[in-house]
Design a protein around this motif. Structure first.
Motif, PDB file in Angstrom:
ATOM      1  N   ARG A 731       0.838  -1.210   0.000  1.00  0.00           N
ATOM      2  CA  ARG A 731       0.000   0.000   0.000  1.00  0.00           C
ATOM      3  C   ARG A 731       0.873   1.260   0.000  1.00  0.00           C
ATOM      4  N   THR A 732       1.978   1.200   0.754  1.00  0.00           N
ATOM      5  CA  THR A 732       2.914   2.338   0.777  1.00  0.00           C
ATOM      6  C   THR A 732       3.503   2.566  -0.618  1.00  0.00           C
ATOM      7  N   LEU A 733       3.845   1.460  -1.313  1.00  0.00           N
ATOM      8  CA  LEU A 733       4.391   1.555  -2.670  1.00  0.00           C
ATOM      9  C   LEU A 733       3.387   2.217  -3.612  1.00  0.00           C
ATOM     10  N   PHE A 734       2.126   1.793  -3.539  1.00  0.00           N
ATOM     11  CA  PHE A 734       1.095   2.369  -4.411  1.00  0.00           C
ATOM     12  C   PHE A 734       0.878   3.856  -4.104  1.00  0.00           C
ATOM     13  N   ALA A 735       0.982   4.220  -2.791  1.00  0.00           N
ATOM     14  CA  ALA A 735       0.784   5.625  -2.416  1.00  0.00           C
ATOM     15  C   ALA A 735       1.912   6.520  -2.929  1.00  0.00           C
ATOM     16  N   GLN A 736       3.090   5.918  -3.219  1.00  0.00           N
ATOM     17  CA  GLN A 736       4.242   6.699  -3.698  1.00  0.00           C
ATOM     18  C   GLN A 736       4.291   6.826  -5.213  1.00  0.00           C
ATOM     19  N   LEU A 737       3.351   6.169  -5.908  1.00  0.00           N
ATOM     20  CA  LEU A 737       3.316   6.256  -7.373  1.00  0.00           C
ATOM     21  C   LEU A 737       2.895   7.664  -7.797  1.00  0.00           C
ATOM     22  N   PRO A 738       3.402   8.155  -8.925  1.00  0.00           N
ATOM     23  CA  PRO A 738       3.077   9.529  -9.369  1.00  0.00           C
ATOM     24  C   PRO A 738       1.581   9.808  -9.417  1.00  0.00           C
ATOM     25  N   GLU A 739       0.808   8.884  -9.960  1.00  0.00           N
ATOM     26  CA  GLU A 739      -0.637   9.083 -10.083  1.00  0.00           C
ATOM     27  C   GLU A 739      -1.277   9.271  -8.710  1.00  0.00           C
ATOM     28  N   ALA A 740      -0.815   8.468  -7.722  1.00  0.00           N
ATOM     29  CA  ALA A 740      -1.370   8.565  -6.367  1.00  0.00           C
ATOM     30  C   ALA A 740      -0.996   9.890  -5.729  1.00  0.00           C
ATOM     31  N   LYS A 741       0.253  10.349  -5.964  1.00  0.00           N
ATOM     32  CA  LYS A 741       0.694  11.619  -5.374  1.00  0.00           C
ATOM     33  C   LYS A 741      -0.091  12.800  -5.944  1.00  0.00           C
ATOM     34  N   ILE A 742      -0.333  12.757  -7.264  1.00  0.00           N
ATOM     35  CA  ILE A 742      -1.107  13.825  -7.898  1.00  0.00           C
ATOM     36  C   ILE A 742      -2.498  13.919  -7.274  1.00  0.00           C
ATOM     37  N   PRO A 747      -1.456   5.819   1.979  1.00  0.00           N
ATOM     38  CA  PRO A 747      -1.538   4.343   1.997  1.00  0.00           C
ATOM     39  C   PRO A 747      -2.919   3.834   2.410  1.00  0.00           C
ATOM     40  N   GLY A 748      -3.623   4.604   3.273  1.00  0.00           N
ATOM     41  CA  GLY A 748      -4.947   4.179   3.716  1.00  0.00           C
ATOM     42  C   GLY A 748      -5.954   4.075   2.584  1.00  0.00           C
ATOM     43  N   GLU A 793     -11.799   4.885  -8.774  1.00  0.00           N
ATOM     44  CA  GLU A 793     -10.674   5.824  -8.686  1.00  0.00           C
ATOM     45  C   GLU A 793      -9.427   5.151  -8.124  1.00  0.00           C
ATOM     46  N   THR A 794      -9.611   4.309  -7.106  1.00  0.00           N
ATOM     47  CA  THR A 794      -8.469   3.610  -6.501  1.00  0.00           C
ATOM     48  C   THR A 794      -7.843   2.641  -7.494  1.00  0.00           C
ATOM     49  N   LEU A 795      -8.672   1.941  -8.263  1.00  0.00           N
ATOM     50  CA  LEU A 795      -8.170   0.949  -9.206  1.00  0.00           C
ATOM     51  C   LEU A 795      -7.457   1.578 -10.403  1.00  0.00           C
ATOM     52  N   GLU A 796      -7.629   2.886 -10.579  1.00  0.00           N
ATOM     53  CA  GLU A 796      -6.947   3.559 -11.703  1.00  0.00           C
ATOM     54  C   GLU A 796      -5.465   3.758 -11.436  1.00  0.00           C
ATOM     55  N   VAL A 797      -5.027   3.654 -10.167  1.00  0.00           N
ATOM     56  CA  VAL A 797      -3.604   3.756  -9.833  1.00  0.00           C
ATOM     57  C   VAL A 797      -2.972   2.384 -10.061  1.00  0.00           C
ATOM     58  N   ARG A 798      -1.953   2.340 -10.948  1.00  0.00           N
ATOM     59  CA  ARG A 798      -1.381   1.041 -11.312  1.00  0.00           C
ATOM     60  C   ARG A 798       0.139   1.047 -11.189  1.00  0.00           C
ATOM     61  N   PHE A 799       0.653  -0.126 -10.789  1.00  0.00           N
ATOM     62  CA  PHE A 799       2.100  -0.342 -10.727  1.00  0.00           C
ATOM     63  C   PHE A 799       2.424  -1.453 -11.718  1.00  0.00           C
ATOM     64  N   LYS A 800       3.284  -1.151 -12.695  1.00  0.00           N
ATOM     65  CA  LYS A 800       3.604  -2.101 -13.766  1.00  0.00           C
ATOM     66  C   LYS A 800       2.319  -2.604 -14.435  1.00  0.00           C
ATOM     67  N   GLY A 801       1.327  -1.720 -14.553  1.00  0.00           N
ATOM     68  CA  GLY A 801       0.085  -2.076 -15.227  1.00  0.00           C
ATOM     69  C   GLY A 801      -0.901  -2.848 -14.371  1.00  0.00           C
ATOM     70  N   LYS A 802      -0.579  -3.063 -13.095  1.00  0.00           N
ATOM     71  CA  LYS A 802      -1.462  -3.847 -12.219  1.00  0.00           C
ATOM     72  C   LYS A 802      -2.058  -2.964 -11.126  1.00  0.00           C
TER      73      LYS A 802
END
Length: 970
Positions: A731-742, A747-748, A793-802
Motif C-alpha cells: 500500500r505504501t508503494l502504491f501511495a508513492q506512485l506519481p498518479e497517487a501523489k497527484i 496508503p490508507g 478511482e483507486t483501481l486507476e492507480v497502477r504499478f507495472k500495469g497492475k
C-alpha cells in the motif's frame, strides 16, 4: 502419463479383492465415476474409483486433493441428500450449491470426518460425544447404591408401611410428636408460610427445636438460619392406634415432601423417616436418582458452585497485586493502574489516612491488616475526619469490587476482569463437575466422577468382569448397558486413544484426536454401504499407533463401506487398496491426476510421491550435527498432568525434536509448561504454566515464538498479505506512485478495511450478504465493484500495469517475479515461497487456509523478520498436511533458521523431520499415566543406539534407508 488439459480420464485398474466386502446387488455400481471436475484448481478431471475399498488421495500440498474429495465428491453427496427432503423442509435448511462437475455416478450416502475440532463448548467432553458417559449415567441411575455424604453410611429407603411398623416396634407406649419438615437451614421471616400452615388446619409448629403455637401474625428473625416443622399429631404409640398413626405419617410425608420426623417427647430425640433415600443417623435424604442426576449439563446433577464446569475463575491477591514492590501510587494495584483523580483512589486515600499509612509506600511494607482491608473491604463503615468535615467510607475491597464487575453486561468490562482471574479446580466437586449427592452414588465402591478421570485403558480394565462384582439384581439391569459401554470403549482403543479420559474437554483435543473419536463413533454405528471421506486421520499419531488406525479403517471397509482418505502417511498409502496421486504441482500447477492404481502400480510410476515412497529420493541427513552454542535451558521438576517430576535440558543453537507416543506428555511439557513460562518472562503473558519447580538459562535467549496451527484470522478480511505485513508495504508503494501523489492518496486509500478507497457498497468485502430471513444468508459478488473490493478511482492507480486488486489476486509465485525490484516487499513474499506456499494468492481468505498452511504463513512471517540469533522457536507438528516434497522444503527452512544460532524446538511424529534433528527428546514410554517421563535423549543415532522407547525402533528402520550429506551443505 500424458495429460489432456481439456479433459483427463483416469480409469486405473482396481485393487484385487483383499477385503471381505458386501457383495454388490444386481445392477449396483462397482465404481464411483467422476466426470469433468473443475472445482478450485482441478483441471476438468475424470476418474473412476473402486467402491468397497480403502482409497487414498495423495499429492503435494495444494495440488487439489481436498478439492476433489471434499469440495466435489462430498459436496455432491451432501447436496443429493438434501434433495431427498421435501421442499418445505429444504426451505428451513437452505439449499447447497452444486459443485463444478459434469456428473458423478455410483455415489453412495456420504459421511465426512474432517480435522476440525468438534466443539469449543467447555461442557462437551470425550464421554459426551462418544455417548459412553450417557450409558454410564443410565447405569448409575438404575444400579448404583447411595451413601451419606456426612457419615458415609449406606442410605435406606422406606415405604409408608415400613415406617409405621418401625415406629410400632421401637416406640410402643411412648409419647411421640409427628413432624413434617418444611424449612431446613434457611434464612427468612416466613410470615406467609405460617399463615399458610394455619389455613391448612395446623395450630402448632416446631421452630428451631422449640414447640410453639402459630399465631396469626407470627414470623421469625429474617437474618437467622431456621428449621421449621409442622406438628402433624401428638400421640401415645399403641397397636390399636395403627390407623391414626398411619394417617399422621402419610400426612407428614406429604407436607414434608417425602420426609417425616418423629420426636420422642420423653427423651427429646428426633428420628428421621423418608420415602426417599435417607441417612437415618443425620436425616439427610436424596431424591431418587435419574440419568440427569449424573449429568453436569443438567441443574439436577451439576455442581452448584462451578455450574458443572469443574473449575472456577478466581480473583486472588497475586493476580491483583503482581508486584508488591510497587506502591499504590505507582500502579501496584494492577486493575487500577497508576494513581489518578478518580473516586476509588480517593476512597483508598481516605482509608489510608485513617490508618496513618501512605499510598506512596511499597505494598510489601504495608501492615497486614490494612492490606487485608484493601483486598476484602471493611466489615463495617468507617467515619473519617477531614478538614472539610467528617464523612463515611464504605469500602468493599478491591477483590469484592472486581467480583461484582464479573457479572457486568459489558463484554469489555468482563474481558478486562479476565486479565486478573486465574482458573482453579472447583473446591466443592474437586473437578468432577457433579453435586455432592450425585458423587455419593457408587458401583463397586466407585462414583461416576472417579471413573470419568481414568484413562480409557484403566476404564476398560475396571469394566472388565464387573458382573462378578455386582448383585444378581444389578446384573439383570446392567447386562445390556455394560455391553454398549464396553463396545464403545473398545472402538476408542482401536483408534489409539487409550490415553484420553472421558472427562477430557473436547476443546483441548487436537484435530487428529477429534477426527479419530468421530471415526470410533462411526465404527460403532455399524452402517453399511456408506462412503466415508477423511482428512489425514493419522495426524498426531505415533508410528506405533498407526497400524491400529489403519486396521480400524479396514474394519470399516470390511463392513461394506467405501473409504476415501486424504493422506500423506507412508504406511497408509502403502496399505491402501487404491491410490490416487494428484499433482504434479500445487495451485495452478496441480489439479491433475498424476497416477491412479494399486500401491504396487503407483510405485512403478515415475512420480514425485513414488520416488519418495520407494526411497529413490529422500530427505538427506547431515552426517555431523551442529555443535550448538554450548549453553542450555533447563526446566526442573515439571509435574503437570501426567508428567512425573521431569527435568528437561534443551541444548541451545540446535534443532530439537520432542517425540513420543500419543498422550505421552509432549504437549503438557512444551505447550502447557515451557511455553507459558517463556511467554510470561519475555512478554508478561497472563497464561499460567502447569506446575514446575524452577527454570534456568533464560538469560541465553532473548525471545520466544510459538508457531501453531490456529487460524491466521477468523474473518474473510484476513489474508496472507495482511498477516505477514507485506500488504502495508504494498500500500505504501502504491501511495508513492506519481498518479497517487497527484491525487493526494495516502496508503490508507489502498486498504479495503478503511473508508475512502474501498467500495462502500460491499464495504471492501468484495461480496454482499443477502439476508434471506428463515433461509441461510446468500453471498453474491458485489454488483458495484464486481468483487474487486475497491472503487474505480483507486483501481486507476497502477504499478507495472497492475491495480491493487490485481496484486491481491496474484499467487505468491507470481508476486516474487512481479516485485523483484522492491527488496522490502520481496523479502516477505520470498519467505512465503520458500515454505512451499507459492500456490496461494496474497489475498486468499484466511478462512480457506488449512491448519498446515496457516502454520507455514506464520513461519514465513517470523522468517522474514530480522532475528538476533538468540530466538527460541516452538513448532507443534509443522508437517501436518505436508507431502514428502513439502517436508523437504520445510526441513531446509528450519535448518536455515537454526544455522543463524536460533533454537528450533519441534513437537513431531514424522520420521522424515525427526531424523534430520540435531537432538531428540523422547517422552513416554506409553501414553496417559504410563507416560510422562523422558525415555531417551541425544542425536537420532544415539537414541537408536540406546534402544529405549518406541521411537528408537521406528527411527532405526528409517535411518537404515536414508541418504546422508555433509553438514556444510545444510
Amino acid at each position: 502419463m500424458a495429460f489432456n488439459q481439456e479433459q483427463q480420464i483416469v480409469s486405473g485398474t482396481t485393487a484385487p479383492d483383499t477385503a471381505t466386502t458386501a457383495p454388490a446387488m444386481d445392477g449396483e455400481a462397482q465404481q464411483i465415476e467422476v466426470y469433468g471436475a473443475r472445482e478450485h484448481n482441478l483441471k476438468n478431471i475424470s476418474i473412476k474409483l473402486p467402491r468397497y475399498k480403502l482409497v487414498v488421495f495423495t499429492g503435494i500440498s495444494g495440488s487439489g486433493k481436498s478439492s476433489l474429495a471434499f469440495d466435489t465428491i462430498y459436496a455432491e453427496g451432501q447436496r443429493r441428500y438434501m434433495e431427498t427432503f421435501s421442499a418445505y423442509a429444504r426451505s428451513f435448511m437452505g439449499g447447497l450449491e452444486r459443485p463444478d462437475v459434469d456428473k458423478i455416478e455410483g455415489l453412495s450416502p456420504v459421511i465426512s470426518i474432517e480435522q476440525k475440532t468438534t466443539s469449543r463448548n467447555p461442557r462437551s467432553t470425550v464421554g459426551t460425544i462418544t455417548e459412553i458417559y450417557d450409558f454410564m449415567r443410565l447405569l448409575w441411575a438404575r444400579t448404583a447404591e447411595a451413601f451419606s455424604y456426612v457419615t458415609g453410611d449406606k442410605m435406606v429407603r422406606q415405604s409408608d408401611d415400613q415406617i409405621v411398623n418401625h415406629i410400632l416396634e421401637n416406640f410402643s407406649e411412648k409419647r411421640l410428636v409427628v413432624l413434617a419438615p418444611v424449612v431446613k437451614g434457611r434464612k427468612g421471616h416466613y410470615r406467609e408460610l405460617f399463615q399458610q400452615i394455619r389455613k391448612m388446619g395446623f395450630i402448632r409448629a416446631r421452630v428451631d427445636r422449640e414447640l410453639v403455637e402459630i399465631t396469626p401474625k407470627m414470623q421469625v428473625d429474617r437474618y437467622k438460619i431456621h428449621d421449621i416443622e409442622i406438628v402433624v399429631d401428638k400421640l401415645v404409640v399403641k397397636e390399636e392406634d395403627r390407623f391414626r398413626l398411619s394417617g399422621s405419617i402419610q400426612n407428614a410425608l406429604t407436607h414434608g415432601k417425602g420426609t417425616a420426623l418423629v420426636l420422642d417427647a420423653d427423651t427429646n430425640q428426633t428420628h428421621f423417616y423418608s420415602r426417599h433415600l435417607m441417612d437415618p443417623a443425620t436425616g439427610i435424604a436424596y431424591d431418587d436418582p435419574a440419568p440427569n442426576s449424573f449429568s453436569f449439563n443438567s441443574p439436577y446433577g451439576a455442581c452448584p458452585v462451578c455450574n458443572g464446569l469443574g473449575e472456577i475463575q478466581e480473583i486472588t491477591e497475586e493476580t491483583v497485586i503482581p508486584d508488591k514492590s510497587l506502591s499504590i501510587r505507582r500502579g501496584g494495584i494492577a486493575p487500577l493502574g497508576e494513581y489518578r483523580d478518580i473516586w476509588i483512589f480517593k476512597q483508598i486515600e481516605a482509608l489510608f489516612k485513617h490508618f496513618k499509612a501512605s499510598v506512596a509506600t511499597p505494598i510489601k511494607d504495608l501492615p497486614a491488616d490494612l492490606l487485608h482491608i484493601l483486598m476484602y473491604g471493611l466489615e463495617e463503615d468507617l467515619e473519617v475526619s477531614t478538614k472539610k468535615g467528617n464523612y463515611v467510607v464504605e469500602f468493599e475491597g478491591i477483590i469484592h469490587f472486581l467480583k461484582g464487575q464479573m457479572e457486568s453486561d459489558s463484554d469489555n468490562i468482563r474481558s478486562w476482569i479476565e486479565d486478573f482471574t486465574q482458573t482453579s479446580v472447583c473446591p466443592e466437586c474437586n473437578g468432577y463437575r457433579l453435586k455432592k449427592e450425585s458423587l455419593h452414588f457408587k458401583i463397586d465402591g466407585k462414583n461416576i466422577g472417579e471413573l470419568s478421570v481414568l484413562d480409557i485403558n484403566k476404564l476398560a480394565s475396571w469394566f472388565e468382569g464387573l458382573e462378578d462384582r455386582l448383585s444378581e439384581r444389578q446384573n439383570v439391569i446392567a447386562r445390556e448397558l455394560l455391553k454398549e459401554i464396553r463396545k464403545r470403549i473398545g472402538f476408542l482403543l482401536d483408534v489409539g486413544l487409550e490415553y484420553l479420559s472421558l472427562h477430557r474437554p473436547v476443546r483441548t483435543l487436537s484435530g487428529g484426536e477429534s477426527q479419530r473419536i468421530r471415526l470410533a463413533t462411526q465404527i460403532g454405528t455399524q452402517l453399511v454401504g456408506v462412503l466415508y471421506i477423511m482428512d489425514e486421520p493419522s495426524i498426531g499419531l505415533h508410528q506405533r499407533d498407526n497400524e491400529r488406525l489403519i486396521n480400524a479403517l479396514k474394519d470399516l471397509r470390511d463392513l461394506g463401506n467405501t473409504i476415501i482418505v486424504v493422506e500423506h502417511d507412508k504406511d497408509m498409502i502403502l496399505q491402501a487398496d487404491y491410490v490416487v496421486d494428484i499433482g504434479p504441482g500445487a495451485g495452478i500447477h496441480g489439479g491433475q491426476v498424476v497416477t491412479a492404481g494399486t500401491p504396487e502400480q503407483m510405485l512403478q510410476a515415475g512420480t514425485t510421491t513414488a520416488d519418495f515412497l520407494s526411497n529413490r529420493r529422500g530427505i538427506a541427513i547431515m552426517r555431523e550435527k551442529r555443535p550448538g552454542t554450548g549453553k542450555s535451558l533447563r526446566l526442573i521438576g515439571a509435574t503437570g498432568h501426567n508428567l512425573k517430576n521431569v527435568t528437561l535440558e534443551l541444548p541451545l543453537g540446535k534443532m530439537i525434536c520432542v517425540t513420543g507416543v500419543s498422550g505421552s506428555g509432549k504437549s503438557s511439557l512444551i505447550h502447557d509448561t515451557l511455553y507459558p513460562i517463556l511467554n510470561t518472562h519475555f512478554f508478561r503473558a497472563k497464561r499460567d504454566p502447569l506446575p514446575y519447580k524452577k527454570i534456568e538459562g533464560l538469560e541465553h535467549i532473548d525471545k520466544v515464538i510459538e508457531v501453531d496451527q490456529s487460524p491466521i484470522g477468523r474473518t474473510p478480511r484476513s489474508n496472507p498479505a495482511t498477516y505477514t505485513g507485506v500488504f502495508t508495504d504494498i500500500r505504501t508503494l502504491f501511495a508513492q506512485l506519481p498518479e497517487a501523489k497527484i491525487r493526494g492518496y495516502s496508503p490508507g486509500r489502498f486498504s479495503f478495511n478503511v473508508k475512502g478507497g474501498r467500495c462502500e457498497a460491499c464495504e471492501g468485502a468484495g461480496m454482499r450478504t443477502i439476508e434471506m430471513n428463515f433461509l441461510p444468508d446468500v453471498y453474491v459478488p458485489c454488483e458495484v465493484c464486481k468483487g474487486k473490493r475497491y472503487n474505480r478511482e483507486t483501481l486507476e492507480v497502477r504499478f507495472k500495469g497492475k491495480s491493487i486488486t490485481d496484486v491481491l489476486d496474484m499467487t505468491v509465485e507470481q508476486a516474487v517475479d512481479f516485485f523483484d525490484s522492491q527488496p522490502r516487499i520481496l523479502r516477505r513474499i520470498q519467505t512465503l515461497n520458500e515454505v512451499g506456499l507459492g500456490y496461494i494468492t496474497l489475498g486468499q481468505q484466511a478462512t480457506t487456509l488449512s491448519g498446515g498452511e496457516a502454520q507455514r504463513v506464520k513461519l514465513a512471517t517470523e522468517l522474514s523478520k530480522k532475528d538476533t540469533g538468540q530466538t527460541f522457536y516452538i513448532l507443534d507438528e509443522p508437517t501436518t498436511g505436508l507431502h514428502f516434497q513439502d517436508i523437504e522444503h520445510l526441513s531446509d527452512v528450519l535448518h536455515k533458521l537454526t544455522n543463524k544460532g536460533n533454537t528450533v524446538l519441534i513437537i513431531e511424529h514424522n520420521l522424515d523431520l525427526i531424523k534430520v534433528a540435531d537432538y531428540i527428546i523422547d517422552i513416554g514410554p506409553e501414553g496417559g499415566d504410563a507416560g510422562g517421563t523422558i525415555v531417551a535423549t541425544g542425536t537420532p543415532e544415539e537414541v537408536v543406539a540406546a534402544g529405549k522407547g518406541y521411537t528408537a525402533k521406528f527411527l532405526k528402520e528409517e535411518l537404515e534407508t536414508s541418504h546422508y550429506r555433509e553438514s556444510e551443505e545444510a
